[in-house]
Design a protein around this motif. Structure first.
Motif: not given
Length: 411
Positions: A205, A228-230, A238-240, A279, A290, A333-335
């Motif tokens: 990631s 965050k990156v998943v 997904k990248i926030s 975010y 998300s 994963q991202i949340t």
């Protein structure tokens, strides 16, 4: 081999290995002392003078004069009669200094010296390479494909240092040919056969995170932060992101005009689908964003257990789950929430917010839309305090809007 021949051959390493002069002289002296110690058990009584610029090497042995027949250590002591052949006025207790030629050490000693030199130079070179690799950990670099093997690919950097890109660290649909230039992230450094090897990755990631830093100036300058990156490498990510400047739209900055900034990243990742999420610390809103492009009707949160029950219209469920469950997996994963999706029968008779455009200000409707709230019941089931916080709309206006929406269903 004489002293000058050794210096001449040794000086070549200065250019081949790019070793500085001071280290070269230190390695040479250390290697000579190692050979002397092996031959005479000690090298403390030797002076070694190295001058690479002039191509000079001098070895001097110092011995104490003792009376004839009382020599106990021929390396450290010399009989008076032998000393006086060098200088006739030597006396017992004085120090005799003699120049030593390499050839006098014998063929085996010279061979050992060559091997010792080569070993120390390689060790020095490998140590420098190791330090360079260590400094590159976590960074994206460009390398050239050098050799393709079933289990890994050998690549080389601009200094021709060899690195390894294992099969398990490649994107599933990666395909390389010898000579290809490819971007990679330096993941770690390992030693193999006394040589350092940088282990590279394209699946991590952090690789995506560093690509964003390279392509988007606002991120590299710290105006936009990656939270965050998943990833599911090669398929979806997904990248926030968050901006601390209200004037900067983080998603717009990352995408660029007509996708000019995001396209090079997508291309590098073999057309990996990248969702960029704005975010927020509001967890309900963060989950809503998300799960895009799905439109959520209602969310039930359990903050303690980090659970979220998400209710959607039938046609929105497949969008929330995504192909092979990728969308909901990455959203979880991202949340940091375990997300469960449910069919929302309660919202089958719902009304789109656009139907209230004559009663509610379009600017307010747009704020709701950005929250993923597109229907009347999605707002009525949203916690009032959370709605005020998320939209930054005054409480009395929210109360008025809720009243308007409730009347619709009272009819």
């Amino acid at each position: 081999m004489n002293n000058k021949s050794l210096i001449d051959s040794f000086s070549d390493f200065k250019y081949e290995k790019n070793i500085d002069k001071i280290n070269l002289m230190s390695i040479l002296e250390e290697s000579i002392r190692s050979v002397l110690k092996k031959k005479y058990e000690s090298s403390k009584n030797y002076d070694i003078i190295v001058n690479l610029d002039q191509g000079d090497l001098e070895i001097w042995r110092n011995r104490i004069v003792v009376k004839d027949g009382s020599v106990k250590n021929t390396n450290r002591e010399i009989e008076l009669s032998i000393a006086r052949k060098i200088e006739p006025d030597f006396e017992i207790g004085e120090e005799v200094t003699e120049k030593v030629e390499l050839k006098s050490l014998g063929r085996r000693a010279i061979l050992s010296l060559k091997q010792n030199l080569l070993s120390k130079i390689n060790k020095h070179d490998n140590t420098n390479i190791y330090k360079k690799f260590i400094n590159k950990i976590g960074k994206v670099i460009s390398v050239e494909v050098y050799h393709i093997l079933p289990r890994y690919i050998i690549v080389r950097d601009e200094e021709l240092n060899e690195m390894i890109l294992p099969k398990q660290e490649q994107i599933p649909n990666d395909f390389f040919k010898k000579g290809d230039l490819v971007k990679v992230l330096v993941k770690k450094v390992e030693w193999k056969d006394n040589k350092p090897f940088a282990i590279l990755t394209r699946k991590d990631s952090n690789f995506l995170k560093e690509l964003f830093k390279l392509e988007i100036p606002e991120i590299s300058e710290g105006l936009i932060t990656i939270k965050k990156v998943v990833r599911i490498p090669g398929d979806k990510a997904k990248i926030s992101v968050e901006s601390y400047d209200d004037k900067i739209d983080p998603i717009g900055a990352c995408v660029g005009i007509k996708g000019s900034r995001i396209h090079p990243i997508v291309k590098e990742l073999r057309n990996e689908n990248i969702d960029i999420i704005n975010y927020t610390s509001n967890n309900e809103l963060y989950i809503t964003r998300s799960l895009s492009p799905a439109k959520i009707s209602m969310i039930e949160m359990n903050e303690e257990k980090k659970l979220a029950n998400v209710y959607l219209k039938v046609e929105e469920i497949s969008k929330a789950i995504g192909k092979h469950g990728q969308n909901i997996k990455l959203a979880s994963q991202i949340t940091g929430y375990k997300i469960y999706v449910f069919k929302d029968f309660h919202f089958e008779d719902d009304v789109e917010l656009t139907e209230f455009s004559d009663e509610i200000d379009p600017i307010i409707l747009e704020k709701f839309r950005k929250l993923g709230l597109n229907t009347a019941k999605s707002i009525l089931n949203y916690k009032k305090n959370s709605l005020i916080k998320a939209t930054n709309i005054e409480e009395k206006i929210i109360t008025k809007i809720v009243t308007i929406l409730q009347k619709e269903f009272e009819k």
